[in-house]
Design an enzyme around this catalytic site. Structure first.
Site, PDB file in Angstrom:
ATOM      1  N   LYS A 205       0.808  -1.224   0.000  1.00 40.65           N
ATOM      2  CA  LYS A 205       0.000   0.000   0.000  1.00 40.65           C
ATOM      3  C   LYS A 205       0.841   1.275   0.000  1.00 40.65           C
ATOM      4  O   LYS A 205       1.777   1.405   0.780  1.00 40.65           O
ATOM      5  CB  LYS A 205      -0.931   0.018   1.211  1.00 40.65           C
ATOM      6  CG  LYS A 205      -2.011  -1.067   1.178  1.00 40.65           C
ATOM      7  CD  LYS A 205      -2.944  -0.932   2.365  1.00 40.65           C
ATOM      8  CE  LYS A 205      -4.064  -1.967   2.312  1.00 40.65           C
ATOM      9  NZ  LYS A 205      -4.988  -1.843   3.446  1.00 40.65           N
ATOM     10  N   GLY A 358      10.452  -6.958   9.456  1.00 48.05           N
ATOM     11  CA  GLY A 358       9.272  -7.642   8.938  1.00 48.05           C
ATOM     12  C   GLY A 358       9.522  -8.408   7.664  1.00 48.05           C
ATOM     13  O   GLY A 358      10.465  -9.194   7.553  1.00 48.05           O
TER      14      GLY A 358
END
Length: 402
Positions: A205, A358
């Site tokens: 995103k 991550g």
């Protein structure tokens, strides 16, 4: 941004205080990935906490209490119990560790242990007040120690009881060795970098990286945009992205970023060709096409070979590289080639490289390049907010150097 990073560097760290005969509480980050059998898939975050724990042991701490969260539990359950990581931690430390499953019993147990003992407290998120920064929970934690050490960079952007509220009551509160290493590593890349400085940004995103892109235009020389978020930029420049994920409400913002970059003489690179498929989970057809010629009904899942070549050339030109976000659906082996190729390219340079936490760290690890990166952050969201120029809450409340 740079001033805020320098502010965070001014917090005291464990090497600057006397910890002998003191009760130490360390907020660590043992939020490690587990498989369906509750086996640890990657113990990096546990290993990264070991230097601070060993420093406390070697310098005569009276007791050491380790506090962490694991996952996002709604209630107490075996799936998110820190008992899962107890044996791995004991093997890494070569010491027995006392597991305490209830905070109310911690002080009683602490009083019965010999000096030098280590306690692992049960998942702090089993307590409802943790994420609410509950004052009572913060005080209970502070009562267990003389010195609070924050070594959990991955949660340093959260105002939780064990990372933020506890500092209100702790006598001394300082950074651990990992927290110091994290902020110093980002500082090397951002405050006085070798140039050209390249940001590689991916993920799904634009909305999650919008603040970052706007904030960093004054610092970087080049930006590579990939992953699903590049679809929005491709559409913003007039390409038909067909069935690909696009944030249509951010098209004008994407155009604004492209204009601002041009005004600031920052070169932005978008994919020139892409890998697309009719179905991500059950692909019947996979095609490589120019970015402007995606087939009807297909969605972009990776960068194409010409883009890999282009991006690799950009990477070779740069002296400092920051990477946050994979450039495709790398979890699927069919669509991992682009992300892995970029990882290999960075690993093969002499540039100073900072890898965001991550998914990016996971992709680098899967590509086999982890040991060839200058620094791999343990924090995803925390690293992102740091790059956005925000003073992370955990740093705000720690003691400062004179």
């Amino acid at each position: 941004m740079i001033e805020n990073i320098k502010r965070m560097q001014k917090v005291k760290n464990i090497r600057e205080i006397d910890i002998k005969d003191k009760r130490i509480l360390i907020r660590v980050d043992f939020n490690v990935p587990l498989d369906s059998e509750l086996n640890i898939n990657d113990d990096t975050r546990i290993r990264e906490a070991i230097p601070t724990i060993n420093y406390c042991i070697d310098n005569g701490a009276k007791s050491i209490i380790l506090v962490s969260h694991l996952g996002r539990p709604k209630q107490r359950c075996e799936e998110f119990s820190l008992k899962t990581i107890l044996k791995r931690l004991e093997r890494l430390l070569l010491k027995d560790i006392v597991f305490v499953d209830n905070l109310d019993n911690a002080q009683i147990i602490l009083n019965t242990l010999v000096d030098g003992s280590i306690i692992l407290l049960e998942n702090i998120r089993f307590y409802e007040g943790e994420e609410k920064n509950d004052d009572n929970l913060s005080q209970k934690l502070a009562n267990l120690c003389d010195i609070f050490i924050n070594d959990a960079f991955g949660t340093s952007h959260r105002k939780h009881s064990s990372t933020y509220g506890i500092a209100k009551y702790a006598k001394q509160k300082v950074a651990g060795l990992l927290l110091k290493k994290e902020i110093d590593s980002f500082a090397i890349a951002l405050t006085n970098p070798l140039r050209p400085l390249l940001l590689i940004v991916g993920g799904s995103k634009v909305s999650s990286k919008l603040t970052l892109l706007n904030a960093i235009l004054d610092i970087v020389d080049k930006i590579i945009i990939g992953g699903a978020m590049s679809n929005t930029f491709l559409k913003a420049v007039g390409y038909d992205t067909k069935a690909s994920f696009v944030e249509d409400d951010l098209l004008e913002e994407a155009k604004h970023i492209l204009r601002s970059a041009k005004e600031k003489n920052v070169k932005i690179y978008l994919p020139v060709d892409v890998v697309s498929t009719d179905n991500v989970k059950d692909s019947k057809e996979i095609k490589i096409t120019p970015a402007q010629d995606i087939p009807n009904g297909f969605m972009v899942v990776d960068i194409g070979p010409a883009t890999v070549k282009l991006f690799n050339e950009v990477i070779r030109e740069c002296e400092t590289i920051i990477w946050n976000g994979p450039l495709g659906v790398y979890e699927n082996q069919k669509f991992s080639r682009g992300t892995f190729s970029i990882s290999h390219a960075i690993a093969n340079t002499y540039a100073y490289s900072v890898i965001g936490g991550g998914d990016t760290a996971d992709a680098v690890d899967k590509a086999g390049d982890k040991d060839n990166m200058s620094f791999t952050s343990t924090g995803g969201g925390a690293g992102l907010e740091l790059l956005e120029g925000i003073v992370l809450p955990a740093f705000e409340v720690l003691d400062k150097k004179e």
